[in-house]
Write a protein that holds these residues in place. Structure first.
Motif, short mmCIF file in Angstrom:
data_model
loop_
_atom_site.label_atom_id
_atom_site.label_comp_id
_atom_site.label_asym_id
_atom_site.label_seq_id
_atom_site.Cartn_x
_atom_site.Cartn_y
_atom_site.Cartn_z
N GLU A 53 -10.12 9.16 9.46
CA GLU A 53 -10.05 7.98 9.59
C GLU A 53 -9.18 6.48 9.39
OE1 GLU A 53 -13.73 7.58 9.76
OE2 GLU A 53 -14.07 10.41 10.29
N ALA A 54 -9.38 5.33 10.53
CA ALA A 54 -8.34 4.59 10.46
C ALA A 54 -9.55 4.01 9.26
CB ALA A 54 -8.89 3.63 11.83
N VAL A 55 -8.30 3.10 8.12
CA VAL A 55 -8.79 2.24 6.87
C VAL A 55 -7.73 1.50 7.44
CG1 VAL A 55 -9.46 4.76 5.94
CG2 VAL A 55 -6.97 3.69 5.62
N ARG A 84 0.29 5.00 11.64
CA ARG A 84 0.42 5.35 13.22
C ARG A 84 0.85 3.32 13.54
NH1 ARG A 84 -3.75 7.70 16.21
NH2 ARG A 84 -3.78 10.20 15.46
N HIS A 85 2.70 4.18 13.48
CA HIS A 85 3.38 2.96 14.50
C HIS A 85 3.24 1.42 13.53
CE1 HIS A 85 3.48 5.09 18.21
NE2 HIS A 85 2.09 4.83 17.68
N ILE A 86 3.62 1.41 12.03
CA ILE A 86 3.30 0.38 11.02
C ILE A 86 4.45 -0.90 11.25
CG2 ILE A 86 3.22 -0.15 8.96
CD1 ILE A 86 1.18 0.75 9.66
N THR A 146 -3.76 25.46 6.01
CA THR A 146 -5.08 25.71 6.11
C THR A 146 -5.44 24.98 6.76
OG1 THR A 146 -6.42 25.81 4.61
CG2 THR A 146 -5.61 27.53 4.90
N SER A 147 -5.38 23.28 6.84
CA SER A 147 -5.66 22.14 6.82
C SER A 147 -4.39 21.39 8.08
CB SER A 147 -6.01 21.08 6.09
OG SER A 147 -6.45 20.05 6.57
N THR A 148 -4.96 20.90 9.22
CA THR A 148 -4.30 20.54 10.36
C THR A 148 -4.34 18.90 10.43
OG1 THR A 148 -5.05 20.63 12.22
CG2 THR A 148 -3.61 22.09 11.12
N VAL A 149 -4.78 18.17 9.77
CA VAL A 149 -5.34 17.03 9.53
C VAL A 149 -4.81 16.46 8.93
CG1 VAL A 149 -7.35 15.44 9.49
CG2 VAL A 149 -7.25 17.31 10.65
N PRO A 150 -3.99 15.58 8.99
CA PRO A 150 -2.93 14.61 7.17
C PRO A 150 -4.12 14.53 6.31
CG PRO A 150 -2.53 13.58 9.83
CD PRO A 150 -3.24 14.80 10.15
N GLU A 197 -1.62 1.94 12.08
CA GLU A 197 -2.80 1.61 11.63
C GLU A 197 -2.95 2.42 10.52
OE1 GLU A 197 -6.07 3.02 13.63
OE2 GLU A 197 -5.43 4.67 14.46
N LEU A 198 -3.69 3.14 9.14
CA LEU A 198 -3.91 4.01 8.32
C LEU A 198 -4.55 5.23 8.96
CD1 LEU A 198 -2.67 1.86 4.81
CD2 LEU A 198 -1.35 3.00 6.50
N ARG A 199 -4.74 5.96 9.24
CA ARG A 199 -5.98 7.07 8.47
C ARG A 199 -6.12 7.57 7.65
NH1 ARG A 199 -7.79 8.61 14.16
NH2 ARG A 199 -7.48 7.09 15.42
N LEU A 200 -6.78 7.90 6.95
CA LEU A 200 -6.68 8.59 5.91
C LEU A 200 -7.54 10.01 6.67
CD1 LEU A 200 -6.77 8.39 2.52
CD2 LEU A 200 -9.22 7.37 2.74
N ALA A 201 -7.71 11.01 6.15
CA ALA A 201 -8.37 12.08 6.91
C ALA A 201 -9.13 11.98 8.10
CB ALA A 201 -9.00 12.45 5.69
#
Lengths: 330, 512
Positions: free
Chosen positions: B71-73, B13-15, B4-8, B65-69
């Motif tokens: 958002e970049a974190v 990203r490119h770590i 149902t959710s498509t946002v990871p 970068e890391l993204r949590l829901a």
């Protein structure tokens, strides 16, 4: 899945029950030995069980007892405080100096001084990650030097008034020191077992890294605990000054090791994470009792007292080691 | 899988993460969806641990970068990532063994009376509620240490979920568990997936990953190789992705099968250790290099340790030039002419604070001098000899070993092995974590030793390497010998098929 769970449950429950039994032996063995030795020796030396003698034993042990209370907190947290003996001595001297400003000052100033020493020790240990052994050993030497610099020899308090009564008076026919000891341990047990601070002490002593990852503020709690230990040692010094009506710069020598011995005999693990105050108190009283018995025998020199204390300590450590190995083997 | 959710819920990203010029992670991207169990696969040094440590705030990435829901974190430390809802459960449990299950679950959030005194009854009741919600049948008041390792892990997961974790990272959770514990753990993982928790599952047991995971991501040499739904990635493709076969052309040198004509130097017969090594029988002849090929966790390292005496074998025989080794310790093995180069250089090999000289002569001090005194001259001579022979690049014998590159450190350790003048060499992943040039040099040394008549047993995570240096390969899977082939004329594909076959046809394990 629930099938597996139910078939495994009884075994797990047995295991948990065994663990609890081991914990019970660990925490109550000293108390049991204390009772057995008291009754056994009482049969040989009728004087031993006389109320005045028992009162003497406990009163004499109460000063070391307050130190053991703080030491137990530190040990359960996985630390070590060697500065307590000379802090007690410095406490008696500070009391002697501050009594002219009134008994509350003479009572509390040593505790505040002890807390300050604990603040320094704790900060070096928790923030600078220095070894507790070295830091508190340095404190032991330094404080001893300060006490001797402040008072070359014992200082007479003169007419101490109410200050003397604090440690010599009686309530309900029982010496105040005994009340103070019992109340302190009761409060200590409440803090240790029923507050988040107490839980954190066990957590840090059990697994410091895990405690940190679980959100425990390890550094703060370490500092606070060394402050508590120092304050209790200072307070014990004030009470000893009140009891003996003097400041004694050489008092409490060897108390740092005796306090560790008493706690360990009482089932507190030197490796941290395990211990009860009932056990620690039993350990103190057991050491006091041994001293008294040697005195009752009369013909034995005081060195036998240390021999007997050493033997009890060794036996306690062997039993603990057997208990933990038995567990490790499973 | 909940789609149902498509946002990871968590995305890398490119770590890129570099240690001393060595790229442990090189431009790795990866997304974790809510309600999925995502397998992270790869051999030693693939970058799995570095990726996990980046996700949990132990390492800050050099780039990416890391993204949590969405958002970049950035996570300053592990606690920050934990507060953001990312929980990692390691094999080494981060709980307090001496305290009760309930205290462990509730530590820091204990219900209190008057904001001060802990209400033990409520504490136990709330913990018991949580346990029953996740179907965990243990008494809340039981001491944690009275539970098995699997149950302790489940308690750690329960604590994490109770604290609001949306991502649970399980790093090789099953490697020390019994079969029934694994079943219970999987049941818990499936329950969490149904609740929408994202699970990153790291395991080297392929069958478990296929049983549990929705998608698989493969890393190799710090790079992202692929991310596929489990159904679209057959075992052979997965093993190929994990081991790679890029240098195929150089592999499989000339026919070397004549090496087997020499006398047997080292032999094992039905060697067993716990359930990790099962009835392993090997023969290694003088002048022969035998490769023990298997995936991580196949029992290859354990086999080496059992032969060397670093672990005491439960059953079986070990013969070194006809002399049986039983109840032997490493010291005895060395005395008989066996040398072992351990897999983990840092943990089991180097004395990081000592110079090259002491590191190199640690196993031979007794023979360097008289009357129990170490002769500096003899020591110096030995060190010089090996520094030259293995071309160890250093400023001198007194240089601290920690200042050397990984490849040169490894050569010092190899020299330490050779200084005992062994008859047989055990090399556990001898080129792990060293650069390509140093690898070729180590390979050349191994071939030269074999040419001089040494018997060598070697393992590696790289098929190409084994093809390049071995005469014969023996496949090991779940502690059992699963097949054997002569290297001459073979390609990496043959080995991969041998391995994938071994993994596929492995007998059902009796883990209990």
């Amino acid at each position: 899945m629930s099938d597996t769970a139910t078939t495994h449950a009884p075994a797990a429950r047995d295991h948990a029950r065994r663990e609890r039994l081991v914990a019970l032996v660990q925490s109550r063995l000293a108390l049991a030995v204390l009772i057995v030795v008291t009754l056994g020796a009482g049969a040989y030396f009728p004087n031993l069980l006389a109320p005045t003698n028992i009162e003497n034993i406990v009163t004499a042990a109460s000063f070391l007892g307050l130190i053991v209370l703080g030491q137990s907190f530190v040990l359960i947290m996985g630390g070590l405080d060697l500065s307590v003996g000379s802090m007690l001595a410095l406490g008696t001297v500070i009391s002697a100096y501050t009594l002219p400003y009134g008994w509350p000052v003479a009572l509390l100033a040593p505790a505040v001084a002890g807390a300050l020493v604990g603040l320094i020790d704790g900060t070096l240990i928790a923030r600078a990650k220095m070894a507790p052994f070295i830091v508190t050993l340095a404190a032991l030497l330094g404080i001893h030097g300060i006490a001797l610099a402040l008072a070359k020899q014992s200082m007479d308090l003169g007419d101490a008034g109410f200050f003397g009564t604090i440690a010599n008076g009686e309530i309900a026919g029982i010496n105040n020191m005994i009340w103070i000891l019992l109340i302190a341990f009761a409060l200590g047990a409440l803090v240790l077992n029923r507050t988040r601070y107490g839980m954190a002490l066990f957590a840090i002593g059990g697994n410091e890294d895990a405690a940190r990852m679980m959100g425990v503020r390890v550094e703060r709690i370490k500092i606070a605990t060394y402050m508590l230990s120092g304050a209790l040692a200072g307070l014990a010094g004030a009470l000893l000054a009140a009891r003996l009506n003097s400041g004694l710069p050489t008092a409490g020598e060897g108390y740092e090791l005796q306090s560790i011995a008493a706690a360990v005999v009482g089932g507190v693990l030197l490796t941290g994470g395990v211990g009860t105050l009932t056990g620690a108190l039993s350990g103190v009283l057991l050491l006091g009792l041994i001293q008294n018995i040697i005195n009752q025998i009369g013909t034995l020199s005081a060195s036998y007292q240390q021999l007997a204390s050493g033997a009890f300590l060794l036996v306690a450590v062997i039993i603990q080691s057997l208990l933990s190995h038995r567990r490790g083997g499973e | 899988m909940n789609t149902t959710s498509t946002v990871p819920v968590l995305e890398a990203r490119h770590i890129t993460k570099t240690f001393r010029g060595f790229a442990a992670l090189d431009d790795v991207s990866f997304a974790l969806m809510p309600g999925e169990v995502h397998g992270l696969m790869g051999e030693n040094g693939a970058g799995k641990s570095t990726l996990i440590k980046t996700l949990t705030g132990f390492h800050a990435p050099d780039a990416g970068e890391l993204r949590l829901a969405g958002e970049a974190v950035t996570f300053a430390d592990p606690r920050a990532s934990q507060n953001a809802g990312i929980a990692a459960v390691y094999q080494e449990i981060n709980l307090i063994p001496e305290r009760s299950v309930a205290e462990n679950i509730m530590l820091g959030r204990e219900p209190r009376i008057g904001g001060l005194i802990i209400d033990r009854r409520r504490l136990n009741a709330e913990a018991a509620d949580l346990l029953s919600r996740y179907g965990i049948h243990v008494q809340a008041t039981a001491p944690l240490k009275s539970l098995g390792l699997g149950m302790q892990q489940m308690i750690a997961i329960t604590r994490a979920i109770a604290l609001g974790a949306r991502v649970v990272i399980l790093d090789e959770p099953t490697s020390a568990l019994s079969g029934s514990e694994v079943d219970l753990l999987f049941a818990l993982i499936n329950r969490l997936r149904d609740d929408g928790v994202a699970i990153l599952f790291v395991s080297h047991r392929l069958s478990e990953c296929y049983a549990l995971c929705d998608r698989l991501t493969v890393l190799r040499d710090g790079r992202h190789v692929c991310t596929e739904t489990t159904a679209d990635l057959p075992r052979t493709a997965l093993v190929t992705a994990m081991l790679g076969r890029e240098r195929e052309a150089e592999a499989a040198g000339g026919a070397r099968s004549e090496a087997r004509d020499g006398p047997t130097v080292l032999a094992t017969e039905d060697l067993s250790w716990r359930d990790r090594v099962r009835d392993v029988s090997l023969d290694i002849h003088a002048g022969e290099v035998v490769g023990l090929v298997g995936l991580l966790g196949s029992g290859r390292t354990e086999t080496f340790k059992a032969i060397f005496g670093a672990e005491r074998a439960d059953a079986g025989r070990i013969m070194l030039e006809g002399t049986p080794l039983t109840r032997h310790t490493p010291a005895i093995s060395i005395g008989h002419g066996l040398a072992f180069l351990p897999e983990d250089r840092r943990a089991d090999g180097i004395f990081a604070r000592l110079p090259i000289r002491e590191n190199l002569t640690a196993t031979t001090l007794g023979s360097l001098g008289r009357f129990g005194l170490v002769s500096r001259g003899a020591q110096r001579q030995l060190v010089d000899e090996f520094v030259e022979e293995l071309s160890i690049k250093c400023s001198g014998p007194q240089q601290a070993i920690s200042e050397l590159s990984g490849g040169n450190q490894q050569k010092v350790l190899l020299a330490r092995c050779l200084a005992t003048r062994p008859k047989a060499l055990l090399l556990d992943d001898p080129t792990r974590g060293i650069d390509v040039g140093a690898k070729d040099e180590v390979h050349a040394v191994i071939r030269r030793l074999a040419g001089e008549g040494m018997a060598v047993l070697v393992t590696s995570s790289e098929i190409d390497e084994l093809l390049a240096i071995c005469d014969r390969l023996v496949a090991i899977n779940e502690g059992e010998i699963a097949g054997e082939l002569d290297v001459a004329g073979r390609s990496a594909d043959d080995v991969l098929h041998l391995l994938a076959g071994a993994a596929e046809h492995a007998p059902a394990r009796d883990r209990a």
